[in-house]
Design a protein around this motif. Structure first.
Motif, short mmCIF file in Angstrom:
data_model
loop_
_atom_site.label_atom_id
_atom_site.label_comp_id
_atom_site.label_asym_id
_atom_site.label_seq_id
_atom_site.Cartn_x
_atom_site.Cartn_y
_atom_site.Cartn_z
N PHE A 91 0.82 -1.20 -0.17
CA PHE A 91 -0.25 0.25 0.14
C PHE A 91 0.84 0.89 0.03
O PHE A 91 1.31 1.06 0.95
CB PHE A 91 -1.40 -0.12 1.27
N LYS A 92 0.62 1.65 -1.38
CA LYS A 92 1.67 3.32 -1.52
C LYS A 92 1.40 3.85 -1.10
O LYS A 92 -0.15 3.95 -0.33
CB LYS A 92 2.21 3.48 -2.73
N GLY A 93 1.94 4.76 0.09
CA GLY A 93 1.74 6.18 1.05
C GLY A 93 1.59 5.42 2.65
O GLY A 93 1.19 6.50 3.50
N MET A 94 1.90 4.45 3.10
CA MET A 94 1.75 3.96 3.72
C MET A 94 2.68 3.31 4.71
O MET A 94 4.05 3.75 3.67
CB MET A 94 0.44 2.64 4.02
N SER A 95 2.83 3.67 6.12
CA SER A 95 5.01 2.87 6.44
C SER A 95 4.82 2.05 6.44
O SER A 95 3.56 0.90 5.71
CB SER A 95 4.75 3.14 7.43
N VAL A 96 5.76 0.86 6.58
CA VAL A 96 6.41 0.18 6.20
C VAL A 96 5.52 -0.95 7.55
O VAL A 96 5.41 -1.49 7.53
CB VAL A 96 7.87 0.16 6.65
N LEU A 124 13.62 -5.37 9.68
CA LEU A 124 13.05 -4.46 9.42
C LEU A 124 12.66 -3.27 10.38
O LEU A 124 12.42 -1.99 10.47
CB LEU A 124 12.09 -4.81 8.98
N GLU A 125 13.61 -3.12 11.82
CA GLU A 125 13.51 -2.35 12.52
C GLU A 125 14.44 -0.59 11.96
O GLU A 125 13.09 0.11 12.67
CB GLU A 125 14.72 -2.23 13.74
N SER A 126 15.20 -0.87 11.02
CA SER A 126 15.21 0.51 10.61
C SER A 126 14.88 1.08 9.27
O SER A 126 14.51 1.87 8.71
CB SER A 126 16.66 0.24 9.78
N VAL A 127 13.77 0.58 8.99
CA VAL A 127 12.84 0.82 8.42
C VAL A 127 11.33 1.03 8.85
O VAL A 127 10.43 1.43 7.25
CB VAL A 127 13.14 0.20 6.57
N VAL A 182 10.01 4.48 -0.42
CA VAL A 182 10.95 5.27 -0.71
C VAL A 182 11.81 3.72 -0.17
O VAL A 182 13.17 4.35 -0.59
CB VAL A 182 11.47 6.41 0.55
N ILE A 183 11.88 3.04 0.41
CA ILE A 183 12.91 1.84 0.68
C ILE A 183 13.02 1.02 -1.52
O ILE A 183 12.57 1.15 -1.63
CB ILE A 183 12.06 0.94 1.95
N PRO A 184 14.39 0.58 -0.84
CA PRO A 184 14.90 -0.06 -2.09
C PRO A 184 13.93 -1.43 -2.35
O PRO A 184 12.93 -2.23 -1.83
CB PRO A 184 16.13 -0.64 -1.38
N LEU A 185 13.17 -2.06 -3.18
CA LEU A 185 12.90 -3.33 -3.61
C LEU A 185 13.27 -4.72 -3.08
O LEU A 185 11.77 -5.14 -2.21
CB LEU A 185 13.68 -3.37 -4.77
N GLY A 186 14.42 -4.57 -2.57
CA GLY A 186 14.56 -5.98 -1.77
C GLY A 186 14.30 -6.54 -0.56
O GLY A 186 13.27 -6.94 -0.33
N VAL A 235 9.12 -6.75 2.79
CA VAL A 235 8.10 -5.76 3.65
C VAL A 235 7.04 -7.46 3.66
O VAL A 235 6.05 -7.72 4.23
CB VAL A 235 8.19 -4.31 3.28
N GLU A 236 6.80 -7.45 2.26
CA GLU A 236 5.81 -8.42 1.55
C GLU A 236 5.97 -9.82 2.47
O GLU A 236 4.69 -10.14 2.89
CB GLU A 236 5.52 -8.37 0.43
#
Length: 266
Positions: A99-104, A150-153, A160-164, A169-170
């Protein structure tokens, strides 16, 4: 929910003569597979071979027109996708579906939706009832964030985070659904070598920590042979090989499907 106590410990998911077509195109032709408890099972084949169609049949998006799909012994091929998810099956997608626009953090929290039971009464007594449920959901999310590092992001917009990292996240969102059976649809797509190695490690960590059975669709054969216990290879909707990963990948029919026969090359 499926009664797992009465099911065979050997076979978690069984597809029996599954077929699916779209108009005059038969995308999957009488596929039969059995996936055992706790294994990583590879599903590979050239583009258009029917891999994603079979996964969509399993998850209820495109139910098979013929054949039966059983999860812990119970048929699921007539269930809607949300009902399939409630049985303990989660998936990721070939193309990142965040969901774009939402946080990790918020994206990962969406994986808890199958456990959420919103109601006016719960909202009325939020501080006593709904808040307790929300805290429990967030605790589970925090466990998965720690597991996948994933704590750092966690508070970054997912855009804005890289594809990997987005792929990770998914995976985290799928794990938050507390699945027993996890389907990964090309989790390494678009990644560089370093990102692939990280993802392999996190898949293995998640499998061990959470006791998962995994169905992996993947084009990177180095990944398949490294982590898959067994593999089924599809081509033009048909099963052309099955067995231990290296044996199946090196089957002459599989080699021909990927690079063509000698006559074709000539």
């Amino acid at each position: 929910m499926v009664d797992k106590q009465n099911a065979s410990p050997e076979q978690v998911l069984v597809c029996e003569d599954v077929s699916r077509w779209f108009g005059g195109l038969q995308a999957v032709k009488s596929i039969s597979i059995g996936i055992r408890q706790g294994e990583i099972f590879g599903l590979v084949g050239p583009n258009g071979s029917g891999k994603t169609t079979l996964v969509n049949a399993i998850t209820g998006f495109y139910p098979p027109q013929q054949g039966t799909i059983r999860f812990y012994g119970e048929p699921i091929n007539r269930l809607k996708p949300h009902k399939v998810a409630m049985q303990g099956i989660a998936r990721t997608f070939q193309n990142v579906a965040l969901f774009k626009g939402m946080s990790v953090l918020d994206n990962i929290l969406m994986g808890r939706h199958i456990f959420m039971r919103p109601s006016a009464l719960a909202s009325l007594f939020y501080w006593w009832w709904a808040q307790k449920e929300e805290i429990a959901h967030r605790e589970k999310v925090e466990e998965i964030i720690d597991l996948l590092q994933l704590e750092s992001v966690r508070d970054e917009p997912v855009d804005v985070i890289p594809l990997g990292m987005q792929k990770r996240v998914e995976l985290a969102r799928a794990l938050c659904a507390e699945p027993k059976f996890l389907i990964l649809d090309e989790p390494m797509a678009g990644m560089n070598q370093e990102e692939k190695e990280y993802m392999v490690r996190f898949i293995l960590d998640a499998q061990e920590a959470l006791g998962l059975t995994v169905l992996l669709i993947e084009h990177h054969m180095d990944v398949v042979t490294a982590i898959c216990d067994r593999v089924v290879v599809l081509n033009n909707g048909e099963k052309i090989a099955e067995g231990p990963a290296r044996e199946a990948i090196n089957d002459p029919a599989v080699v021909a499907a990927y690079i063509g026969k000698k006559d074709d090359a000539a």
